[in-house]
Design a protein around this motif. Structure first.
Motif, PDB file in Angstrom:
ATOM      1  N   LYS A  49       9.196   0.563  -3.851  1.00 10.89           N
ATOM      2  CA  LYS A  49       9.850   0.492  -2.541  1.00 10.89           C
ATOM      3  C   LYS A  49       9.452  -0.801  -1.837  1.00 10.89           C
ATOM      4  O   LYS A  49      10.291  -1.508  -1.271  1.00 10.89           O
ATOM      5  CB  LYS A  49       9.441   1.702  -1.687  1.00 10.89           C
ATOM      6  CG  LYS A  49      10.252   2.956  -1.935  1.00 10.89           C
ATOM      7  CD  LYS A  49      11.265   3.122  -0.822  1.00 10.89           C
ATOM      8  CE  LYS A  49      11.950   4.470  -0.901  1.00 10.89           C
ATOM      9  NZ  LYS A  49      12.944   4.653   0.179  1.00 10.89           N
ATOM     10  N   ILE A  50       8.162  -1.098  -1.857  1.00 12.89           N
ATOM     11  CA  ILE A  50       7.650  -2.270  -1.154  1.00 12.89           C
ATOM     12  C   ILE A  50       8.236  -3.556  -1.727  1.00 12.89           C
ATOM     13  O   ILE A  50       8.614  -4.467  -0.985  1.00 12.89           O
ATOM     14  CB  ILE A  50       6.109  -2.294  -1.226  1.00 12.89           C
ATOM     15  CG1 ILE A  50       5.524  -1.122  -0.431  1.00 12.89           C
ATOM     16  CG2 ILE A  50       5.558  -3.619  -0.709  1.00 12.89           C
ATOM     17  CD1 ILE A  50       4.037  -0.916  -0.652  1.00 12.89           C
ATOM     18  N   PHE A  51       8.336  -3.625  -3.064  1.00 13.97           N
ATOM     19  CA  PHE A  51       8.766  -4.863  -3.708  1.00 13.97           C
ATOM     20  C   PHE A  51      10.242  -4.875  -4.090  1.00 13.97           C
ATOM     21  O   PHE A  51      10.701  -5.770  -4.802  1.00 13.97           O
ATOM     22  CB  PHE A  51       7.893  -5.129  -4.931  1.00 13.97           C
ATOM     23  CG  PHE A  51       6.466  -5.440  -4.585  1.00 13.97           C
ATOM     24  CD1 PHE A  51       6.127  -6.649  -4.004  1.00 13.97           C
ATOM     25  CD2 PHE A  51       5.468  -4.505  -4.808  1.00 13.97           C
ATOM     26  CE1 PHE A  51       4.817  -6.939  -3.673  1.00 13.97           C
ATOM     27  CE2 PHE A  51       4.146  -4.781  -4.478  1.00 13.97           C
ATOM     28  CZ  PHE A  51       3.817  -6.010  -3.902  1.00 13.97           C
TER      29      PHE A  51
ATOM     30  N   TRP B  22      -5.180   4.638  -8.960  1.00 17.98           N
ATOM     31  CA  TRP B  22      -5.593   3.381  -9.576  1.00 17.98           C
ATOM     32  C   TRP B  22      -4.760   3.094 -10.824  1.00 17.98           C
ATOM     33  O   TRP B  22      -4.334   1.953 -11.050  1.00 17.98           O
ATOM     34  CB  TRP B  22      -7.083   3.424  -9.928  1.00 17.98           C
ATOM     35  CG  TRP B  22      -7.474   2.369 -10.927  1.00 17.98           C
ATOM     36  CD1 TRP B  22      -7.946   2.546 -12.189  1.00 17.98           C
ATOM     37  CD2 TRP B  22      -7.390   0.942 -10.733  1.00 17.98           C
ATOM     38  NE1 TRP B  22      -8.176   1.342 -12.808  1.00 17.98           N
ATOM     39  CE2 TRP B  22      -7.837   0.333 -11.946  1.00 17.98           C
ATOM     40  CE3 TRP B  22      -6.976   0.129  -9.677  1.00 17.98           C
ATOM     41  CZ2 TRP B  22      -7.886  -1.042 -12.112  1.00 17.98           C
ATOM     42  CZ3 TRP B  22      -7.024  -1.263  -9.859  1.00 17.98           C
ATOM     43  CH2 TRP B  22      -7.481  -1.827 -11.055  1.00 17.98           C
ATOM     44  N   HIS B  23      -4.544   4.123 -11.636  1.00 20.67           N
ATOM     45  CA  HIS B  23      -3.756   3.941 -12.856  1.00 20.67           C
ATOM     46  C   HIS B  23      -2.380   3.383 -12.517  1.00 20.67           C
ATOM     47  O   HIS B  23      -1.909   2.441 -13.168  1.00 20.67           O
ATOM     48  CB  HIS B  23      -3.602   5.276 -13.589  1.00 20.67           C
ATOM     49  CG  HIS B  23      -2.696   5.204 -14.784  1.00 20.67           C
ATOM     50  ND1 HIS B  23      -3.125   4.825 -16.032  1.00 20.67           N
ATOM     51  CD2 HIS B  23      -1.366   5.443 -14.910  1.00 20.67           C
ATOM     52  CE1 HIS B  23      -2.106   4.831 -16.880  1.00 20.67           C
ATOM     53  NE2 HIS B  23      -1.027   5.208 -16.220  1.00 20.67           N
TER      54      HIS B  23
ATOM     55  N   TYR C 272       1.410  -0.887 -12.572  1.00 21.21           N
ATOM     56  CA  TYR C 272       2.532  -1.550 -11.918  1.00 21.21           C
ATOM     57  C   TYR C 272       2.376  -3.064 -12.051  1.00 21.21           C
ATOM     58  O   TYR C 272       3.324  -3.776 -12.406  1.00 21.21           O
ATOM     59  CB  TYR C 272       2.613  -1.165 -10.443  1.00 21.21           C
ATOM     60  CG  TYR C 272       3.793  -1.805  -9.736  1.00 21.21           C
ATOM     61  CD1 TYR C 272       5.039  -1.179  -9.712  1.00 21.21           C
ATOM     62  CD2 TYR C 272       3.681  -3.049  -9.117  1.00 21.21           C
ATOM     63  CE1 TYR C 272       6.129  -1.773  -9.096  1.00 21.21           C
ATOM     64  CE2 TYR C 272       4.763  -3.656  -8.504  1.00 21.21           C
ATOM     65  CZ  TYR C 272       5.985  -3.005  -8.490  1.00 21.21           C
ATOM     66  OH  TYR C 272       7.064  -3.608  -7.888  1.00 21.21           O
ATOM     67  N   MET C 273       1.169  -3.558 -11.780  1.00 18.06           N
ATOM     68  CA  MET C 273       0.930  -4.998 -11.882  1.00 18.06           C
ATOM     69  C   MET C 273       1.093  -5.485 -13.320  1.00 18.06           C
ATOM     70  O   MET C 273       1.741  -6.513 -13.576  1.00 18.06           O
ATOM     71  CB  MET C 273      -0.464  -5.328 -11.346  1.00 18.06           C
ATOM     72  CG  MET C 273      -0.625  -5.057  -9.858  1.00 18.06           C
ATOM     73  SD  MET C 273      -2.230  -5.575  -9.195  1.00 18.06           S
ATOM     74  CE  MET C 273      -3.332  -4.424 -10.036  1.00 18.06           C
TER      75      MET C 273
ATOM     76  N   GLY D 142       6.753   1.520 -11.479  1.00 20.76           N
ATOM     77  CA  GLY D 142       5.744   2.552 -11.257  1.00 20.76           C
ATOM     78  C   GLY D 142       6.385   3.923 -11.260  1.00 20.76           C
ATOM     79  O   GLY D 142       7.570   4.074 -11.598  1.00 20.76           O
ATOM     80  N   ASP D 143       5.613   4.935 -10.854  1.00 25.60           N
ATOM     81  CA  ASP D 143       6.109   6.311 -10.907  1.00 25.60           C
ATOM     82  C   ASP D 143       6.195   6.979  -9.547  1.00 25.60           C
ATOM     83  O   ASP D 143       6.207   8.200  -9.455  1.00 25.60           O
ATOM     84  CB  ASP D 143       5.229   7.156 -11.827  1.00 25.60           C
ATOM     85  CG  ASP D 143       5.536   6.902 -13.298  1.00 25.60           C
ATOM     86  OD1 ASP D 143       6.707   6.656 -13.612  1.00 25.60           O
ATOM     87  OD2 ASP D 143       4.603   6.934 -14.117  1.00 25.60           O
ATOM     88  N   ALA D 144       6.189   6.206  -8.467  1.00 28.49           N
ATOM     89  CA  ALA D 144       6.407   6.699  -7.101  1.00 28.49           C
ATOM     90  C   ALA D 144       5.213   7.419  -6.508  1.00 28.49           C
ATOM     91  O   ALA D 144       5.289   7.928  -5.400  1.00 28.49           O
ATOM     92  CB  ALA D 144       7.643   7.601  -7.030  1.00 28.49           C
TER      93      ALA D 144
END
Length: 333
Positions: free
Chosen positions: A304-306, A183-184, A189-190, A296-298
């Protein structure tokens, strides 16, 4: 341990690991048992288990009973604030002292071969990255962290939220505990992408990115608006079934866990025989280096997605260059 066996150093003295950045193996198919077990070990030790143990200690030793927390009073609030200050000072201060003041392992495994303390800069308070980072940590970050903590504990004491106990819902709480890091990362990321919008980057997030060559005190060196966003992940405990220990774990994950991406070293040597702690810092170091990658931190493959993932290789450099060229053409068209 010879760092050149695990990486290479360029003419500037910057060290780069031979391995490429990988997303968590739970997202790599088909699953490989050995990779997942190795990931779980690194996922828990030493960082996450330390943040959780700190939260447990706070709950049983520092936090007063619920009847006391029903009322907001300076006594118990001040005690929690001082304990959070102590935790930040011990963690950030000790790592900064060992690696950046005493320079106990020189630049072995150090991504950026330079030390920020060797170069004064007008972008920082008192021309010092470390001094500004420490001041921002104690003047705004820890007070904001503590404010969220007090809000959650006060809510628990007054019955606001969906609080439960390990005796009543053991499996549910273990699940919530396991999902907190996920969740963190999703939450931040957002928020992180939002802060890279031009207006918010200029007026808020640029303060954090002044630390191009980050060190531990860079971890919470943020504008207060960013700090409020960063710690707000813990508010989910007012929505989902939870326990105050897990709420405090969320805050420790943010307040102390921020160090992981800002250590600046691949490994921290602990013994002369070569024993070392893997920091898992390279992913976020690349964000400080290139700005528009690895938000993010993978742990979750959102980059990867974005299309913002950088794996630390030359192919990653080429992909970034191509993306920036497309961006420039779009802006200039």
């Amino acid at each position: 341990m010879d760092d050149m066996l695990l990486g290479s150093r360029n003419k500037r003295g910057d060290w780069k690991p031979n391995r490429k950045n990988e997303i968590a193996p739970i997202w790599q198919f088909p699953w490989k048992g050995s990779a997942i077990l190795g990931f779980l070990k690194g996922y828990l030790f030493p960082w996450n288990i330390t943040w959780f143990a700190t939260a447990v200690f706070m709950w049983f030793v520092v936090v007063p009973d619920a009847s006391t927390m029903k009322t907001l009073a300076p006594g118990w609030i001040g005690l929690i604030f001082l304990c959070n200050c102590a935790a930040a000072l011990i963690l950030y201060g000790s790592v900064e002292l060992r690696l950046y003041v005493k320079r106990a392992q020189g630049n072995k495994f150090k991504y950026n071969g330079q030390f920020p303390g060797d170069k004064k800069s007008d972008v920082f308070w008192f021309k010092s990255q470390a001094i500004e980072g420490a001041l921002r940590t104690f003047l705004t970050a820890v007070p904001i962290w503590t404010a969220y903590e007090v809000l959650l504990l006060w809510s628990y004491a007054n019955g606001f939220g969906h609080w439960t106990t390990l005796q009543d819902h053991p499996y549910l709480l273990v699940l919530v505990w396991a999902l907190i890091p996920l969740w963190h990362e999703t939450h931040w990321y957002m928020g992180h992408r939002f802060l890279h919008l031009p207006f918010f980057y200029k007026h808020v997030h640029s303060i954090h990115h002044n630390s191009v060559n980050p060190s531990p005190w860079s971890s919470l060196s943020m504008h207060p608006v960013e700090q409020m966003m960063f710690f707000s992940a813990a508010l989910i405990h007012l929505v989902v079934p939870s326990h105050p220990i897990l709420a405090m774990y969320s805050l420790m994950f943010s307040g102390l866990g921020a160090i992981v991406g800002h250590i600046g070293y691949e490994k921290i040597e602990t013994k002369s025989d070569g024993a070392a702690i893997d920091t898992h810092a390279y992913t976020h170091y690349l964000h400080h280096k290139y700005f528009e990658v690895n938000y993010g931190d993978a742990l979750i493959p959102l980059d990867k997605i974005f299309g913002t993932w950088h794996d630390g290789t030359e192919a990653g450099d080429e992909a970034l260059d191509a993306r920036m060229e497309k961006k420039r053409k779009r802006i200039n068209s």
